[in-house]
Enzyme design. Sequence first.
Site, mmCIF file in Angstrom:
data_model
loop_
_atom_site.group_PDB
_atom_site.id
_atom_site.type_symbol
_atom_site.label_atom_id
_atom_site.label_comp_id
_atom_site.label_asym_id
_atom_site.label_seq_id
_atom_site.Cartn_x
_atom_site.Cartn_y
_atom_site.Cartn_z
ATOM 1 N N ASN A 261 0.957 -1.252 -0.076
ATOM 2 C CA ASN A 261 -0.016 -0.123 0.005
ATOM 3 C C ASN A 261 0.772 1.076 -0.055
ATOM 4 O OD1 ASN A 261 0.919 -0.651 2.584
ATOM 5 N ND2 ASN A 261 -0.903 -0.168 3.629
ATOM 6 N N CYS B 30 -3.402 0.134 6.981
ATOM 7 C CA CYS B 30 -3.227 -0.690 8.005
ATOM 8 C C CYS B 30 -3.972 -0.307 9.337
ATOM 9 C CB CYS B 30 -1.926 -1.355 8.343
ATOM 10 S SG CYS B 30 -1.018 -0.083 8.497
ATOM 11 N N GLU C 238 8.025 1.810 14.553
ATOM 12 C CA GLU C 238 8.734 2.468 13.682
ATOM 13 C C GLU C 238 8.829 4.057 13.904
ATOM 14 O OE1 GLU C 238 7.044 0.527 9.746
ATOM 15 O OE2 GLU C 238 9.079 -0.111 9.756
ATOM 16 N N GLU D 200 5.151 -4.958 11.606
ATOM 17 C CA GLU D 200 4.047 -3.909 11.593
ATOM 18 C C GLU D 200 2.773 -4.643 10.664
ATOM 19 O OE1 GLU D 200 4.052 -1.284 12.929
ATOM 20 O OE2 GLU D 200 5.961 -0.649 13.421
#
Length: 485
Positions: free
Chosen positions: A154, A285, A459, A251
């Site tokens: 994405n 997400c 992150e 993630e």
Amino acid sequence: MTHPAQPKASHFINGAYVEDTAGTPIPVIYAATGEQIATVYAATPAIVEQALSTAKAAQKEWAKMTGTERGRILRRAADIMRERNHELSVLETYDTGKPLQETLVADATSGADALEYFGGLAGSLTGEHIPMGEDWVYTVREALGLCVGIGAWNYPTQIACWKGAPALACGNSMVFKPSETTPLCALKVAEILHEAGAPAGIYNVIQGMGEVGGALVTDPRVDKVSLTGSVPTGKKVYAAAAEGMKHVTMELGGKSPLIIFDDADIDNAVGGAINGNFYSSGQVCSNGTRVFVQKGIKEKFLARLAERTGNAILGDPMDEATSFGPMVTENQMNIVLGYIEKGKEEGARLICGGQRADMPGYYIHPTVFADVTDDMTIAREEIFGPVMSVLDFDTEEEVIARANDTEFGLSAGVFTNDFSRAHRVIGQLEAGSCFINSYNDAPVEAPFGGVKASGVGRENSKEAIKHFSQVKSVYVRMGDVEAAF
Ligand code: NDP
């Protein structure tokens, strides 16, 4: 594809483009038309070996440079990305189908932010001095070594930078494997990093499906794996990394709650729900796909939501007026349409959308279901498409319990004008990235990541440094050594 920014070959290894047409061909399809715009070739075992051995060999010298020197290269790469934002955004649009209106402000720009931010931090990665009487301990923040990054489809530019920038800032090298669905953009990141002065072999990109990812994750030379992907892939990759006792950042997916209390500003809450469900056509997400609305404002909220969703402009992603693009692939479109059918069958009330758009490409109308209950499939599984589920609730206590009743824990949001309540509720929500009167902001300065099945590690921000480095502690004795014999 005739775009000037098109990468020159499938892989980028040791500072140069490399081709090996013996690998499985991977067609690159432009989601807005269904046309094939490029072909890349999956990495053969020889390409995987070349990338890993190159990255392993280059890392030691890179780690010996001062942080300031490494940071200067990252910041130069950030400047180049910003200068080329338009062409990189067009490439991102070809790779993903996301509208240029989005890619111009969210992809190369976000990648550049990461390069600039971690470039700035690189010179400040120091240890501690710990006095122990006349003795002392000092700590050194060291690189992990060779890191592997594996990306979802994405945000191909952003993911390549979010993983690469902190890894390189800490003195690691990286082999990055993009999703086979969106293989182009990471190559440009590698090209720009090397143009900015990164030594050959520090940041390499190779293509391939899960089996190439698997070969990278299991290689004994690899010290860390950072994956952005789904929970099932995350479980496989985490387990494979554990075999080699490697560091990981995961993630993964989500089914995040967005809670709207009846004292909230309705238009802001509707805006949050739109950003949290329809940006990138829902392929995000952290999306707040379970929108819990307190009963008193339910119909007013739904009416305003339907009205504003009706303003979405579906069309040519290269037209900057277009605000809503296609699904990334035909397959993803069919998965999402399957969920929409499930929603209808299980009795949710369709407010708007609910079908494929009558135009070429993989477009689905932004879809809102109301009267969704906790047990419905659309309220439990990650859809990764433009499907919003609106659920009703009465009390704060009830909504917190229902919001947490999921295996996921990536994000959560609350809209209310009662700030005590906002903090009280956020304090009880099981999620890593939370929002009050907002949704889906992801600045590089803020930690990003999930709890529960949504992942491990973070992150962005200073947190990412911890996940791409390790601490060596050194005890220094000033006097004589005492021993039992
Ligand atoms: P996948 O989990 O299908 O794939 C992710 C990456 O892992 C791809 O590059 C894939 O390769 C690779 N891969 C697949 N199997 C293996 C394996 N056994 N070993 C190593 N690598 C493997 O995710 P999608 O690409 O479909 O992306 C969508 C998912 O990503 C959603 O669940 C979404 O929530 C999540 N996501 C999470 C984000 C976060 O930051 N938390 C951000 C964006 C997305 P290939 O696809 O080429 O087969």
